[in-house]
Scaffold this motif. Sequence first.
Motif, short mmCIF file in Angstrom:
data_model
loop_
_atom_site.label_atom_id
_atom_site.label_comp_id
_atom_site.label_asym_id
_atom_site.label_seq_id
_atom_site.Cartn_x
_atom_site.Cartn_y
_atom_site.Cartn_z
N LEU A 18 0.84 -1.20 0.00
CA LEU A 18 0.00 0.00 0.00
C LEU A 18 0.87 1.25 0.00
O LEU A 18 0.61 2.21 -0.73
N ALA A 19 1.92 1.24 0.82
CA ALA A 19 2.82 2.39 0.89
C ALA A 19 3.54 2.61 -0.43
O ALA A 19 3.66 3.75 -0.91
N ALA A 20 4.01 1.52 -1.05
CA ALA A 20 4.71 1.65 -2.33
C ALA A 20 3.79 2.17 -3.42
O ALA A 20 4.18 3.01 -4.24
N ARG A 21 2.55 1.71 -3.40
CA ARG A 21 1.60 2.15 -4.42
C ARG A 21 1.26 3.63 -4.28
O ARG A 21 1.11 4.34 -5.28
N ARG A 22 1.17 4.10 -3.05
CA ARG A 22 0.86 5.52 -2.82
C ARG A 22 1.96 6.43 -3.33
O ARG A 22 1.71 7.61 -3.63
N GLN A 23 3.19 5.93 -3.41
CA GLN A 23 4.32 6.76 -3.83
C GLN A 23 4.48 6.83 -5.35
O GLN A 23 5.32 7.56 -5.86
N LEU A 24 3.66 6.09 -6.09
CA LEU A 24 3.77 6.08 -7.54
C LEU A 24 3.28 7.41 -8.12
O LEU A 24 2.13 7.80 -7.88
N PRO A 25 4.12 8.13 -8.86
CA PRO A 25 3.70 9.41 -9.44
C PRO A 25 2.52 9.22 -10.39
O PRO A 25 2.38 8.19 -11.05
N ALA A 26 1.67 10.25 -10.48
CA ALA A 26 0.44 10.16 -11.27
C ALA A 26 0.71 9.86 -12.73
O ALA A 26 -0.02 9.09 -13.36
N ASP A 27 1.77 10.47 -13.30
CA ASP A 27 2.03 10.24 -14.72
C ASP A 27 2.49 8.80 -14.98
O ASP A 27 2.09 8.19 -15.98
N LEU A 28 3.28 8.24 -14.07
CA LEU A 28 3.70 6.85 -14.22
C LEU A 28 2.54 5.90 -14.02
O LEU A 28 2.45 4.86 -14.69
N LYS A 29 1.63 6.24 -13.09
CA LYS A 29 0.45 5.42 -12.88
C LYS A 29 -0.40 5.38 -14.15
O LYS A 29 -0.84 4.31 -14.59
N ALA A 30 -0.64 6.54 -14.74
CA ALA A 30 -1.46 6.61 -15.95
C ALA A 30 -0.82 5.83 -17.10
O ALA A 30 -1.51 5.10 -17.83
N GLU A 31 0.49 5.96 -17.24
CA GLU A 31 1.21 5.22 -18.29
C GLU A 31 1.12 3.72 -18.05
O GLU A 31 0.87 2.94 -18.98
N SER A 32 1.29 3.31 -16.80
CA SER A 32 1.20 1.90 -16.44
C SER A 32 -0.20 1.36 -16.72
O SER A 32 -0.37 0.27 -17.28
N ASP A 33 -1.22 2.11 -16.33
CA ASP A 33 -2.60 1.67 -16.52
C ASP A 33 -2.92 1.48 -18.00
O ASP A 33 -3.59 0.52 -18.38
N ARG A 34 -2.46 2.40 -18.83
CA ARG A 34 -2.70 2.28 -20.28
C ARG A 34 -2.03 1.02 -20.82
O ARG A 34 -2.61 0.29 -21.64
N ALA A 35 -0.80 0.77 -20.38
CA ALA A 35 -0.07 -0.41 -20.87
C ALA A 35 -0.73 -1.71 -20.42
O ALA A 35 -0.81 -2.67 -21.19
N ILE A 36 -1.22 -1.74 -19.20
CA ILE A 36 -1.92 -2.93 -18.71
C ILE A 36 -3.20 -3.15 -19.51
O ILE A 36 -3.52 -4.28 -19.90
N GLY A 37 -3.92 -2.07 -19.78
CA GLY A 37 -5.12 -2.17 -20.60
C GLY A 37 -4.81 -2.70 -21.99
O GLY A 37 -5.56 -3.52 -22.54
N THR A 38 -3.70 -2.26 -22.57
CA THR A 38 -3.30 -2.74 -23.89
C THR A 38 -2.98 -4.23 -23.87
O THR A 38 -3.39 -4.99 -24.76
N SER A 39 -2.25 -4.66 -22.84
CA SER A 39 -1.93 -6.09 -22.70
C SER A 39 -3.22 -6.91 -22.58
O SER A 39 -3.38 -7.95 -23.23
N LEU A 40 -4.13 -6.45 -21.74
CA LEU A 40 -5.38 -7.17 -21.52
C LEU A 40 -6.20 -7.26 -22.79
O LEU A 40 -6.73 -8.33 -23.13
N CYS A 41 -6.30 -6.16 -23.50
CA CYS A 41 -7.16 -6.12 -24.69
C CYS A 41 -6.56 -6.89 -25.87
O CYS A 41 -7.24 -7.10 -26.88
N ALA A 42 -5.30 -7.30 -25.76
CA ALA A 42 -4.68 -8.14 -26.79
C ALA A 42 -4.76 -9.62 -26.42
O ALA A 42 -4.26 -10.47 -27.17
N PHE A 43 -5.38 -9.93 -25.30
CA PHE A 43 -5.41 -11.29 -24.77
C PHE A 43 -6.69 -11.99 -25.25
O PHE A 43 -7.80 -11.52 -25.00
N ASP A 44 -6.52 -13.12 -25.95
CA ASP A 44 -7.66 -13.79 -26.60
C ASP A 44 -8.77 -14.17 -25.63
O ASP A 44 -9.95 -14.00 -25.95
N ILE A 45 -8.42 -14.73 -24.49
CA ILE A 45 -9.46 -15.16 -23.55
C ILE A 45 -10.32 -13.97 -23.13
O ILE A 45 -11.55 -14.07 -23.03
#
Length: 198
Positions: free
Chosen positions: A19-46
């Motif tokens: 929880l502490a580590a997640r709170r320290q994640l800068p907003a721009d890195l969080k947004a970039e990470s979220d977009r990349a995770i969404g891209t990975s998920l949306c390319a997954f056949d299942i």
Amino acid sequence: MASSYGTDADKTALRAGYLAARRQLPADLKAESDRAIGTSLCAFDIFNQTPLVLTYVSRGAEVDTSAIVEHVLAQGRAVGAPVVDPTTKELAFYRIEGAGQLVAGYKGILEPDTRVCARIDAAELFGSVCLVPGLVFDAQGHRIGYGGGCYDRFLWHYPGDKIALARIMQISSNPLPIDGFDVPVDFIATEHRVWACR
């Protein structure tokens, strides 16, 4: 981020650390990470082939699910979000058509408005996928969540594929401490790919 707590650490210590580590994640890195995770998920056949996606409603520093929900709905597929029974801590999923059907519920978390949303029957869950929240996951798909046990109660009987959304920093290189009622996920979607845990 590899877990530095070791396999004998209790869940409370791990929960607090992540929880502490997640709170320290800068907003721009969080947004970039979220977009990349969404891209990975949306390319997954299942994920792409299921007619029904069950998802948590993200808040705070959680991996954002709002764009994923919009993507699924735009494809004409169904989306379900959970309502928590505050007494039993059990989840029931209701079909939603957008963020406008969400209201504040258990612990202030947004939930489907049960006055306008239809509950999803157990029979509809076959062939669906469930996006599972958590603070930290290991290679076997075990997870540590927020301590309420709501998702484990639901997942114990859930017949579909369970997919965690997690940043690389949430993946432990050590096995996590588990209890007999813990239910592992089948896959983990990260910024780079979807990992199979089964």
